[in-house]
Each structure stands twice: as structure tokens, then as C-alpha cells.
Design an enzyme around this catalytic site. Structure first.
Site, PDB file in Angstrom:
ATOM      1  N   SER A  61       0.796  -1.239   0.000  1.00  0.00           N
ATOM      2  CA  SER A  61       0.000   0.000   0.000  1.00  0.00           C
ATOM      3  C   SER A  61       0.823   1.281   0.000  1.00  0.00           C
ATOM      4  O   SER A  61       0.277   2.363  -0.255  1.00  0.00           O
ATOM      5  CB  SER A  61      -0.949   0.014   1.203  1.00  0.00           C
ATOM      6  OG  SER A  61      -2.017  -0.871   0.992  1.00  0.00           O
ATOM      7  N   LYS A  64       0.548   3.388  -3.074  1.00  0.00           N
ATOM      8  CA  LYS A  64      -0.606   4.262  -3.318  1.00  0.00           C
ATOM      9  C   LYS A  64      -0.225   5.737  -3.323  1.00  0.00           C
ATOM     10  O   LYS A  64      -0.847   6.549  -4.014  1.00  0.00           O
ATOM     11  CB  LYS A  64      -1.684   4.009  -2.258  1.00  0.00           C
ATOM     12  CG  LYS A  64      -2.263   2.601  -2.298  1.00  0.00           C
ATOM     13  CD  LYS A  64      -3.135   2.310  -1.076  1.00  0.00           C
ATOM     14  CE  LYS A  64      -3.686   0.896  -1.090  1.00  0.00           C
ATOM     15  NZ  LYS A  64      -4.443   0.564   0.132  1.00  0.00           N
ATOM     16  N   TYR A 187      -2.662  -2.683 -10.631  1.00  0.00           N
ATOM     17  CA  TYR A 187      -2.683  -2.469  -9.182  1.00  0.00           C
ATOM     18  C   TYR A 187      -1.938  -3.586  -8.453  1.00  0.00           C
ATOM     19  O   TYR A 187      -1.119  -3.331  -7.558  1.00  0.00           O
ATOM     20  CB  TYR A 187      -4.126  -2.372  -8.689  1.00  0.00           C
ATOM     21  CG  TYR A 187      -4.242  -2.244  -7.192  1.00  0.00           C
ATOM     22  CD1 TYR A 187      -3.896  -1.062  -6.551  1.00  0.00           C
ATOM     23  CD2 TYR A 187      -4.682  -3.314  -6.417  1.00  0.00           C
ATOM     24  CE1 TYR A 187      -3.986  -0.944  -5.169  1.00  0.00           C
ATOM     25  CE2 TYR A 187      -4.780  -3.202  -5.042  1.00  0.00           C
ATOM     26  CZ  TYR A 187      -4.431  -2.017  -4.419  1.00  0.00           C
ATOM     27  OH  TYR A 187      -4.522  -1.914  -3.061  1.00  0.00           O
ATOM     28  N   TYR A 239      -3.901   3.254   7.755  1.00  0.00           N
ATOM     29  CA  TYR A 239      -5.162   2.529   7.807  1.00  0.00           C
ATOM     30  C   TYR A 239      -6.076   3.145   8.878  1.00  0.00           C
ATOM     31  O   TYR A 239      -6.071   4.359   9.083  1.00  0.00           O
ATOM     32  CB  TYR A 239      -4.929   1.030   8.030  1.00  0.00           C
ATOM     33  CG  TYR A 239      -4.019   0.391   7.018  1.00  0.00           C
ATOM     34  CD1 TYR A 239      -4.187   0.625   5.651  1.00  0.00           C
ATOM     35  CD2 TYR A 239      -2.979  -0.454   7.399  1.00  0.00           C
ATOM     36  CE1 TYR A 239      -3.361   0.030   4.712  1.00  0.00           C
ATOM     37  CE2 TYR A 239      -2.149  -1.062   6.460  1.00  0.00           C
ATOM     38  CZ  TYR A 239      -2.347  -0.802   5.122  1.00  0.00           C
ATOM     39  OH  TYR A 239      -1.527  -1.389   4.201  1.00  0.00           O
ATOM     40  N   VAL A 257       1.187  -3.867   3.975  1.00  0.00           N
ATOM     41  CA  VAL A 257       1.141  -5.161   4.660  1.00  0.00           C
ATOM     42  C   VAL A 257       2.370  -6.024   4.367  1.00  0.00           C
ATOM     43  O   VAL A 257       2.508  -7.112   4.931  1.00  0.00           O
ATOM     44  CB  VAL A 257      -0.156  -5.941   4.335  1.00  0.00           C
ATOM     45  CG1 VAL A 257      -1.365  -5.214   4.888  1.00  0.00           C
ATOM     46  CG2 VAL A 257      -0.286  -6.215   2.852  1.00  0.00           C
TER      47      VAL A 257
END
Length: 303
Positions: A61, A64, A187, A239, A257
Site C-alpha cells: 500500500s 498508493k 494495481y 489505515y 502489509v
């Protein structure tokens, strides 16, 4: 500072025991749970690492943030017609509010649904888009050998049913345009780029330096878009533990993660941490403790 950083890392190794490796991406179960490292890239040119800072892990992540910057460069703030700007308070892979809130769109670019939508808005065909993403990663990490981990990519692709469900729902309500499977494939690939603490510290230093590569002085991203990225990192980057992290650490950060945490200390340094043992929110359990101690000791909080 270098000696003290190592002491802080050693002090927080004990927290690894309370964490777990992620299970929903099968290949990530093969990570070294005991790995723990940190790398700091200061804007004055000094760099150093401690612990397992060259341990390879997939960026997940943290990617992103980078794809958000690329999409902003391509389309500008019009991307926020399809993706919101607010924290969710939900897990990063939750799709509950996609249907509950109208008009339906992902809350922000740091959750999975929002990141998939952002990736879909990068200009180019399938090959051009991923080449653009990987090329940009290589440039801002100063690592031309950066590439995807094929085993993790295929593992994510095989088991990414929840991401697939979110993407097809977004296609149905008009958030996604074009081929859903192509968007998902890009992705999954961006999340599977293999990095080290040094790589993500270099990305963080680039952001801390307002979109200017510290080593070459080349301006790649506008101040406006860097400010947007840092704000999302601060409000949504950890998160549904982002608020607690903001109070205890106070540095714009993004976790993944794979065990990484990328932290930006504006105008000062970029920090990369890895610790594959995760807490219940999906963040590196010992990595957070390291950053908390580092922030308190060196007054890194932006407040």
C-alpha cells in the site's frame, strides 16, 4: 544520531513477538517475521541504516502514494470527482461504504478501492501505464533495478477476490472506466514492487523535499500535489490507526502489509522502516514503536 537509532531499533525488537504475518496474500506468509530495519535519508545528503535495512519486501500500500502523485500529474485535482478526501475509520480493504454512501465513490486514495480508482486514471494503455509507474519508482528511489516480485504478484492476483469485487462494483457505478481486469492487474503489480528500507526512505526524502530529487535537484512534482499526498498520508496513511499514529508520532506516513512504513519529515528527511510482523490494523507492530521513539526523541512531529 546513527548510534541512537540502532539502540531504538534494538529496544523495540521485543514487540515483534506480538505481531503476525498477513495471511490473506499467501506468499506474504513466507516473510521473515523477525526482520526489523530502518534507513534514514536526510536532505543534507547524509544516509544511514540500522538492522535489516536491506531486507527485501514488497511495497504494497505504500505504492498508493506514488500512483496518487502520477495520477495528479496526469489529470490534476479532477481525480477527486471519482475519489474522496476523507478518512473512513474502516479497514483498508473494506467495501461497506461504497454502497452505503451516495453518490458512491471511494472515501480516499489510501484505501484499496480508492487506490484502484486512482491507478485506473493514469494516462496510457496497459503497458504504458505500468511502465510509467515502474519507471517513476526507479527514478525517485535512485534504483534502476527495481522490479516486481513475481511470486507475490501472482499470489495477489490469484487471491484478490475482494479487490476484484470492489473494482467491478466501481465499474457498475461509473467510478471505473475501461477494462477492470487491466486496472486490477496494474494495481497488483504496483503493490508487488520489491523494495528495501533504503528505497522507501529515498521516496520519502523526495516528498520531504517538495517533489525535488535531493541528489540531482530535479523538480518532478508540483508543490500542490506533494502537499495533497502528505495530507493523505497523515490523515489516512496508517489505515484505521491513522488518528492514533498522528497523535503518538505526528509524521506523514504510509504503511503496507509487506511490513514497510514510509515516513516523511518535511524539509528534513525521509525514513523507511520494515518489520513484517503486523498488528491487528495491518501495520508493522515494531515499526510503529520505532517511529514513536524516534519522533519523541528528535522532535520530528509536525505539530
Amino acid at each position: 544520531m546513527e548510534k541512537r537509532v540502532k539502540e531504538i531499533l534494538d529496544k523495540n525488537k521485543k514487540y515483534i513477538e506480538g505481531g503476525n504475518l498477513p495471511t490473506y496474500i499467501p506468499e506474504l506468509r513466507n516473510a521473515n517475521k523477525d526482520a526489523l530495519g530502518i534507513y534514514i535519508s536526510s536532505l543534507d545528503g547524509t544516509e544511514w541504516g540500522a538492522g535489516d535495512y536491506m531486507y527485501p519486501f514488497t511495497i504494497q500500500s505504500i505504492s498508493k502514494v506514488v500512483t496518487l502523485l502520477i495520477a495528479l500529474q496526469d489529470r490534476g485535482v479532477e481525480i477527486f470527482e471519482k475519489v474522496g478526501m476523507e478518512p473512513t475509520g474502516d479497514a483498508f480493504n473494506s467495501m461497506m461504504k461504497l454502497e452505503l454512501i451516495q453518490p458512491s465513490k471511494p472515501f480516499n486514495p489510501m484505501i484499496n478501492a480508492g487506490a484502484i480508482a486512482v491507478t485506473s486514471m493514469i494516462f496510457g494503455n496497459y503497458e504504458e501505464r505500468f511502465d510509467k509507474i515502474l519507471g517513476f519508482f526507479r527514478k525517485i528511489t535512485n534504483n534502476p533495478k527495481l522490479d516486481i516480485n513475481q511470486k507475490v504478484y501472482l499470489s495477489e492476483k490469484r487471491t484478490g477476490d475482494k479487490n476484484r469485487a470492489m473494482a467491478y462494483y466501481m465499474k457498475d457505478v461509473g467510478v471505473l472506466q475501461g477494462d477492470v481486469e487491466e486496472h486490477l492487474d496494474i494495481y497488483f503489480k504496483q503493490c508487488s514492487i520489491e523494495v528495501t528500507c533504503r528505497d522507501i526512505a529515498n521516496i520519502a526524502a523526495f516528498i520531504a523535499n517538495k517533489g525535488v530529487l535531493p541528489k540531482t535537484n530535479e523538480k518532478l512534482i508540483s508543490d500542490e500535489y506533494i502537499k495533497i499526498a502528505k495530507t493523505f498520508m497523515f490523515t489516512c496513511g496508517m489505515y484505521n490507526a491513522s488518528g492514533e499514529f498522528a497523535i503518538n508520532v505526528g509524521i506523514p506516513s504510509k504503511s503496507g502489509v509487506g511490513g514497510g512504513i514510509m515516513s516523511v519529515v518535511p524539509n528534513r528527511m525521509g525514513i523507511g522502516v520494515v518489520g513484517p510482523a503486523l498488528d491487528s490494523k495491518g501495520n508493522s507492530i515494531a515499526g510503529i514503536k520505532i517511529l514513536e521513539d524516534l519522533s519523541n526523541e528528535y522532535d520530528l512531529s509536525i505539530f
